[in-house]
Every structure is written in C-alpha cells, then in structure tokens.
Scaffold this motif. Structure first.
Motif, PDB file in Angstrom:
ATOM      1  N   ASP A   1      -9.616   8.709  -9.702  1.00 53.35           N
ATOM      2  CA  ASP A   1      -9.254   7.299  -9.852  1.00 53.35           C
ATOM      3  C   ASP A   1     -10.238   6.436  -9.060  1.00 53.35           C
ATOM      4  OD1 ASP A   1      -8.046   4.818 -10.071  1.00 53.35           O
ATOM      5  OD2 ASP A   1      -6.028   5.576  -9.651  1.00 53.35           O
TER       6      ASP A   1
ATOM      7  N   GLU B   1       1.520  -0.654  -9.973  1.00 53.07           N
ATOM      8  CA  GLU B   1       0.713   0.574  -9.995  1.00 53.07           C
ATOM      9  C   GLU B   1       1.055   1.432 -11.211  1.00 53.07           C
ATOM     10  OE1 GLU B   1      -2.331   3.069  -8.410  1.00 53.07           O
ATOM     11  OE2 GLU B   1      -1.824   0.950  -8.265  1.00 53.07           O
ATOM     12  N   TRP B   2       2.362   1.517 -11.558  1.00 51.44           N
ATOM     13  CA  TRP B   2       2.732   2.273 -12.765  1.00 51.44           C
ATOM     14  C   TRP B   2       2.090   1.623 -13.993  1.00 51.44           C
ATOM     15  CZ3 TRP B   2       3.968   6.991 -12.581  1.00 51.44           C
ATOM     16  CH2 TRP B   2       4.820   7.517 -11.613  1.00 51.44           C
TER      17      TRP B   2
ATOM     18  N   ARG C   1       2.130   1.780  -3.528  1.00 50.77           N
ATOM     19  CA  ARG C   1       1.101   2.350  -4.413  1.00 50.77           C
ATOM     20  C   ARG C   1       0.891   3.831  -4.126  1.00 50.77           C
ATOM     21  NH1 ARG C   1      -1.220  -2.672  -3.097  1.00 50.77           N
ATOM     22  NH2 ARG C   1      -2.571  -1.692  -1.542  1.00 50.77           N
TER      23      ARG C   1
ATOM     24  N   GLU D   1       4.867  -0.879  -6.628  1.00 47.69           N
ATOM     25  CA  GLU D   1       5.070   0.338  -7.412  1.00 47.69           C
ATOM     26  C   GLU D   1       5.018   0.025  -8.899  1.00 47.69           C
ATOM     27  OE1 GLU D   1       8.510   2.624  -6.337  1.00 47.69           O
ATOM     28  OE2 GLU D   1       8.044   2.477  -4.201  1.00 47.69           O
TER      29      GLU D   1
ATOM     30  N   ARG E   1       0.832  -1.205   0.000  1.00 50.88           N
ATOM     31  CA  ARG E   1       0.000   0.000   0.000  1.00 50.88           C
ATOM     32  C   ARG E   1       0.864   1.252   0.000  1.00 50.88           C
ATOM     33  NH1 ARG E   1      -3.294   1.542   5.042  1.00 50.88           N
ATOM     34  NH2 ARG E   1      -3.402   3.728   4.607  1.00 50.88           N
TER      35      ARG E   1
ATOM     36  N   ARG F   1       1.226   7.043  -6.709  1.00 43.45           N
ATOM     37  CA  ARG F   1       0.116   7.969  -6.950  1.00 43.45           C
ATOM     38  C   ARG F   1       0.508   9.410  -6.664  1.00 43.45           C
ATOM     39  NH1 ARG F   1      -3.937   3.879  -3.904  1.00 43.45           N
ATOM     40  NH2 ARG F   1      -4.050   2.356  -5.591  1.00 43.45           N
TER      41      ARG F   1
ATOM     42  N   ARG G   1      -0.698  -0.125 -14.083  1.00 45.38           N
ATOM     43  CA  ARG G   1      -2.137   0.163 -14.051  1.00 45.38           C
ATOM     44  C   ARG G   1      -2.420   1.593 -14.517  1.00 45.38           C
ATOM     45  NH1 ARG G   1      -6.115   2.436 -11.166  1.00 45.38           N
ATOM     46  NH2 ARG G   1      -4.736   3.343  -9.617  1.00 45.38           N
TER      47      ARG G   1
END
Length: 170
Positions: free
Chosen positions: A102, A80-81, A33, A77, A30, A37, A83
């Motif tokens: 988002d 997430e990049w 992520r 990370e 978390r 963000r 996504r």
C-alpha cells in the motif's frame, strides 16, 4: 541522640534539571486507520466491500447517539474502508490487501520516520543546551551521563567548530 532530617544529613547534591522527553501525541484517526489495515490484511475486494457496509451501518447507528457524534476513530475507519474498497476495485481480480504493498502506508511510515528523526534532533539540541548551561555555571562535572550523550557531545563539538572540549569529553 538527635536525628537529622532528611536521612543522610542533607548532603545530597541538587539534581540537574531534566528536560521532559518529547513523546508522540495520540492520534485517534491514525489508530482507526491502523485497526482497519490490520483487519483488512489478506482480504479480497468482496470481503472489503462487506466490511465497508458494516462500517457504514455502524456509522449510521453512531450518528443517532449524541455521545458518539464525535467519533474520530470511527470516521477514520469508515474512510479507510472506503479507500481500500476503491483501491481493490481498481486492482486486478483476485488481489488481496497487504499493507506492505500500500503506497499510502509506505508514505505514512516514511513521514513517521522523518518525524522521529526531527524529535531526536530536538532532543539532542535540548540536551546540548542543557550541558552548555551547566558548563557556564561550572557544574558540568556534577551531572550523570545519559544514554545518547555521545550524540550530544558530537553536537557540542560541532557547535565549537570541531574543537573537542575536555570538560564535555570527560
């Protein structure tokens, strides 16, 4: 002159047992992520694609080192990049990333709010159990009130079928 130990002559009352406050566990994924963000805020699709390539390079470099093989934040990370790259690729040209728009971020915030409500309900129930046990021992008047005890009092009143107990209300 004789001195007494402990100071004060040992006249202190015993402390009421304390229940450890539940705390939120640390989630490295978390955290990873959230870092992405925060960095991606205001980036367009090209900037996110460049950051994704940098993250892939870092992942390849880390895979060569035994001590970095279990890099949970790094994997989160990278995911997430990826996504964000897919999300912005599907968006109209010129769209920039904003966590407020988002859907995944909003869902995570809603889930975190529900978890916080459940933790608070568990804290109230544990404190109500503690006060009930102290009442049964006849030592309820010896405890100090805590922040949030109004909700605990309401819980005890609910358990008693709406009857407000004088010793708890005091």
């Amino acid at each position: 002159m004789t001195r007494m130990w402990p100071p004060g002559g040992g006249t202190r009352r015993p402390l009421a047992p304390r229940v450890a406050a539940p705390c939120e566990p640390v989630d490295p994924a978390r955290i990873g992520r959230r870092v992405v963000r925060r960095r991606a805020k205001g980036m367009d699709a090209g900037a996110v694609a460049a950051a994704l390539e940098d993250a892939r390079f870092d992942a390849r470099q880390n895979s060569r080192h035994e001590d970095l093989g279990d890099d949970v934040p790094g994997r989160a990370e990278l995911a997430e990049w990826e996504r964000l790259d897919q999300m912005l690729a599907a968006a109209p040209a010129g769209t920039v990333y904003g966590p407020d728009a988002d859907d995944v971020v909003r869902a995570e915030l809603a889930a975190a709010a529900r978890e916080a409500e459940l933790r608070e309900a568990a804290r109230i129930a544990a404190r109500a159990d503690e006060l009930q046990a102290l009442r049964e021992l006849g030592t309820l008047e010896q405890i100090e009130p805590r922040d949030g005890d109004k909700a605990v009092r309401d819980e005890l009143t609910l358990r008693a079928g709406g009857y407000v107990q004088a010793d708890v209300d005091a």
